[in-house]
Write a protein that holds these residues in place. Structure first.
Motif, PDB file in Angstrom:
ATOM      1  N   GLN A  13       0.818  -1.206   0.000  1.00  0.00           N
ATOM      2  CA  GLN A  13       0.000   0.000   0.000  1.00  0.00           C
ATOM      3  C   GLN A  13       0.857   1.264   0.000  1.00  0.00           C
ATOM      4  OE1 GLN A  13      -2.496  -0.514   3.423  1.00  0.00           O
ATOM      5  NE2 GLN A  13      -3.877  -1.976   2.398  1.00  0.00           N
ATOM      6  N   GLN A  14       2.028   1.193   0.611  1.00  0.00           N
ATOM      7  CA  GLN A  14       2.890   2.379   0.712  1.00  0.00           C
ATOM      8  C   GLN A  14       3.788   2.571  -0.518  1.00  0.00           C
ATOM      9  OE1 GLN A  14       4.995   1.767   4.363  1.00  0.00           O
ATOM     10  NE2 GLN A  14       3.258   2.335   5.644  1.00  0.00           N
ATOM     11  N   HIS A  15       4.151   1.489  -1.168  1.00  0.00           N
ATOM     12  CA  HIS A  15       5.075   1.545  -2.304  1.00  0.00           C
ATOM     13  C   HIS A  15       4.457   0.829  -3.494  1.00  0.00           C
ATOM     14  CE1 HIS A  15       8.168   2.910   0.458  1.00  0.00           C
ATOM     15  NE2 HIS A  15       7.850   1.917   1.259  1.00  0.00           N
ATOM     16  N   GLY A  16       4.422   1.528  -4.630  1.00  0.00           N
ATOM     17  CA  GLY A  16       3.849   0.935  -5.842  1.00  0.00           C
ATOM     18  C   GLY A  16       4.883   0.147  -6.633  1.00  0.00           C
ATOM     19  N   ARG A  17       4.410  -0.522  -7.679  1.00  0.00           N
ATOM     20  CA  ARG A  17       5.304  -1.309  -8.542  1.00  0.00           C
ATOM     21  C   ARG A  17       6.271  -0.398  -9.292  1.00  0.00           C
ATOM     22  NH1 ARG A  17       0.333  -4.710 -10.240  1.00  0.00           N
ATOM     23  NH2 ARG A  17      -0.167  -2.700 -11.117  1.00  0.00           N
ATOM     24  N   ARG A  18       5.806   0.776  -9.680  1.00  0.00           N
ATOM     25  CA  ARG A  18       6.671   1.700 -10.417  1.00  0.00           C
ATOM     26  C   ARG A  18       7.863   2.121  -9.570  1.00  0.00           C
ATOM     27  NH1 ARG A  18       2.213   5.473 -13.395  1.00  0.00           N
ATOM     28  NH2 ARG A  18       1.496   3.880 -14.840  1.00  0.00           N
ATOM     29  N   SER A  19       7.626   2.311  -8.291  1.00  0.00           N
ATOM     30  CA  SER A  19       8.719   2.680  -7.391  1.00  0.00           C
ATOM     31  C   SER A  19       9.773   1.576  -7.366  1.00  0.00           C
ATOM     32  CB  SER A  19       8.171   2.923  -5.986  1.00  0.00           C
ATOM     33  OG  SER A  19       9.219   3.097  -5.070  1.00  0.00           O
ATOM     34  N   LEU A  20       9.330   0.341  -7.266  1.00  0.00           N
ATOM     35  CA  LEU A  20      10.260  -0.789  -7.259  1.00  0.00           C
ATOM     36  C   LEU A  20      11.002  -0.887  -8.582  1.00  0.00           C
ATOM     37  CD1 LEU A  20      11.380  -3.392  -5.956  1.00  0.00           C
ATOM     38  CD2 LEU A  20       9.462  -4.590  -7.027  1.00  0.00           C
ATOM     39  N   LEU A  21      10.275  -0.757  -9.694  1.00  0.00           N
ATOM     40  CA  LEU A  21      10.912  -0.836 -11.004  1.00  0.00           C
ATOM     41  C   LEU A  21      11.909   0.298 -11.212  1.00  0.00           C
ATOM     42  CD1 LEU A  21       7.892  -1.886 -13.246  1.00  0.00           C
ATOM     43  CD2 LEU A  21       9.812  -3.299 -12.505  1.00  0.00           C
ATOM     44  N   THR A  22      11.586   1.490 -10.725  1.00  0.00           N
ATOM     45  CA  THR A  22      12.502   2.628 -10.840  1.00  0.00           C
ATOM     46  C   THR A  22      13.792   2.351 -10.079  1.00  0.00           C
ATOM     47  OG1 THR A  22      10.665   4.159 -11.062  1.00  0.00           O
ATOM     48  CG2 THR A  22      12.783   5.089 -10.393  1.00  0.00           C
ATOM     49  N   ARG A  23      13.663   1.879  -8.858  1.00  0.00           N
ATOM     50  CA  ARG A  23      14.855   1.600  -8.054  1.00  0.00           C
ATOM     51  C   ARG A  23      15.697   0.480  -8.660  1.00  0.00           C
ATOM     52  NH1 ARG A  23      13.309   2.522  -1.751  1.00  0.00           N
ATOM     53  NH2 ARG A  23      12.162   4.442  -2.099  1.00  0.00           N
ATOM     54  N   LEU A  24      15.061  -0.558  -9.176  1.00  0.00           N
ATOM     55  CA  LEU A  24      15.798  -1.634  -9.825  1.00  0.00           C
ATOM     56  C   LEU A  24      16.513  -1.133 -11.079  1.00  0.00           C
ATOM     57  CD1 LEU A  24      13.380  -4.700  -9.543  1.00  0.00           C
ATOM     58  CD2 LEU A  24      15.585  -4.396  -8.417  1.00  0.00           C
ATOM     59  N   GLY A  25      15.850  -0.287 -11.859  1.00  0.00           N
ATOM     60  CA  GLY A  25      16.465   0.266 -13.067  1.00  0.00           C
ATOM     61  C   GLY A  25      17.663   1.134 -12.759  1.00  0.00           C
ATOM     62  N   VAL A  26      17.540   1.985 -11.754  1.00  0.00           N
ATOM     63  CA  VAL A  26      18.660   2.843 -11.349  1.00  0.00           C
ATOM     64  C   VAL A  26      19.832   1.992 -10.887  1.00  0.00           C
ATOM     65  CG1 VAL A  26      19.416   4.512  -9.613  1.00  0.00           C
ATOM     66  CG2 VAL A  26      17.285   4.882 -10.828  1.00  0.00           C
ATOM     67  N   ALA A  27      19.572   0.964 -10.107  1.00  0.00           N
ATOM     68  CA  ALA A  27      20.637   0.093  -9.613  1.00  0.00           C
ATOM     69  C   ALA A  27      21.334  -0.635 -10.764  1.00  0.00           C
ATOM     70  CB  ALA A  27      20.073  -0.908  -8.616  1.00  0.00           C
ATOM     71  N   MET A  28      20.555  -1.115 -11.736  1.00  0.00           N
ATOM     72  CA  MET A  28      21.153  -1.841 -12.857  1.00  0.00           C
ATOM     73  C   MET A  28      21.985  -0.927 -13.743  1.00  0.00           C
ATOM     74  SD  MET A  28      18.048  -4.486 -13.754  1.00  0.00           S
ATOM     75  CE  MET A  28      18.546  -4.638 -15.434  1.00  0.00           C
ATOM     76  N   VAL A  29      21.468   0.241 -14.099  1.00  0.00           N
ATOM     77  CA  VAL A  29      22.206   1.169 -14.956  1.00  0.00           C
ATOM     78  C   VAL A  29      23.426   1.713 -14.220  1.00  0.00           C
ATOM     79  CG1 VAL A  29      22.103   3.401 -16.127  1.00  0.00           C
ATOM     80  CG2 VAL A  29      20.227   1.777 -16.383  1.00  0.00           C
ATOM     81  N   GLY A  30      23.251   2.084 -12.971  1.00  0.00           N
ATOM     82  CA  GLY A  30      24.376   2.584 -12.177  1.00  0.00           C
ATOM     83  C   GLY A  30      25.455   1.536 -12.014  1.00  0.00           C
ATOM     84  N   GLY A  31      25.066   0.304 -11.807  1.00  0.00           N
ATOM     85  CA  GLY A  31      26.044  -0.778 -11.667  1.00  0.00           C
ATOM     86  C   GLY A  31      26.785  -1.058 -12.956  1.00  0.00           C
ATOM     87  N   ALA A  32      26.137  -0.854 -14.093  1.00  0.00           N
ATOM     88  CA  ALA A  32      26.782  -1.085 -15.385  1.00  0.00           C
ATOM     89  C   ALA A  32      27.720   0.056 -15.769  1.00  0.00           C
ATOM     90  CB  ALA A  32      25.726  -1.269 -16.464  1.00  0.00           C
ATOM     91  N   VAL A  33      27.388   1.284 -15.384  1.00  0.00           N
ATOM     92  CA  VAL A  33      28.183   2.455 -15.759  1.00  0.00           C
ATOM     93  C   VAL A  33      29.386   2.637 -14.837  1.00  0.00           C
ATOM     94  CG1 VAL A  33      28.124   4.979 -15.906  1.00  0.00           C
ATOM     95  CG2 VAL A  33      26.263   3.638 -16.855  1.00  0.00           C
ATOM     96  N   LEU A  34      29.289   2.281 -13.596  1.00  0.00           N
ATOM     97  CA  LEU A  34      30.343   2.526 -12.613  1.00  0.00           C
ATOM     98  C   LEU A  34      31.706   1.991 -13.035  1.00  0.00           C
ATOM     99  CD1 LEU A  34      30.756   3.889  -9.892  1.00  0.00           C
ATOM    100  CD2 LEU A  34      30.315   1.693  -8.816  1.00  0.00           C
TER     101      LEU A  34
END
Length: 184
Positions: free
Chosen positions: A21-42
């Motif tokens: 109820q507090q966190h939507g699917r988009r929030s989870l997908l956004t955080r996963l996307g940021v982690a994946m792109v950030g991990g690939a660019v670092l």
């Protein structure tokens, strides 16, 4: 014991529903996307390796090279050798390689920096490409840091304080070669 498992099941269900109820699917997908792109660019970001060197120039390389009376501007095992005008790192000539080849067990970096050096023998300037040899830990022999006409870090092709092994499979820096590309 079944009352205990049903208690755990109800508590878990309540907690999962509260989080949903507090966190939507988009929030989870956004955080996963940021982690994946950030991990690939670092790993692709360059990093400054100038801090690992405690001295500005290497003490001469001992052994047979020290017994010769070759002037430093003509001795490829000395930091004063004319090709090393924009050099920063360990000389491959002291680490089992040569001016133009990496030691066994290492590979040349896929990217490099360049310098324009004056050859005192013929009085001409030459464009010199400095390629790091990657794949082993630092050689530790013949450390040189010459910054003639070095450019700031935002001009990467003319900046020698970067680990140029970043584009290779192994980003471990071993030593640096000095290859003449042509007359300037």
């Amino acid at each position: 014991m079944s009352w205990f498992t049903s208690l755990i099941d109800r508590a878990t269900e309540r907690r999962v529903r509260t989080v949903a109820q507090q966190h939507g699917r988009r929030s989870l997908l956004t955080r996963l996307g940021v982690a994946m792109v950030g991990g690939a660019v670092l790993p692709m970001l360059p990093f400054d390796r100038s801090g690992q060197f405690g001295t500005a120039h290497a003490a001469g390389h001992g052994g047979a090279a020290a017994a010769k009376k070759t002037p430093a501007k003509e001795d490829p095992t000395q930091c004063e050798y004319w090709r090393y005008c924009a050099f920063d790192g360990y000389l491959c000539t002291c680490c089992g390689g040569s001016l133009t080849t990496c030691p066994p067990g290492t590979e040349a970096s896929k990217v490099s920096w360049v310098g324009t050096c004056l050859n005192p023998a013929d009085g001409r300037h030459y464009l010199v490409s400095y390629n790091d040899c990657c794949g082993k830990g630092a050689c530790g022999e013949c450390l040189c840091n010459n910054n003639e006409r070095e450019r700031p870090g935002y001009r990467l092709g003319a900046h020698n304080d970067i680990n140029w092994c970043m584009a290779n499979t192994s980003s471990m820096f071993h030593c640096t070669t000095s290859i003449i590309v042509g007359a300037a």
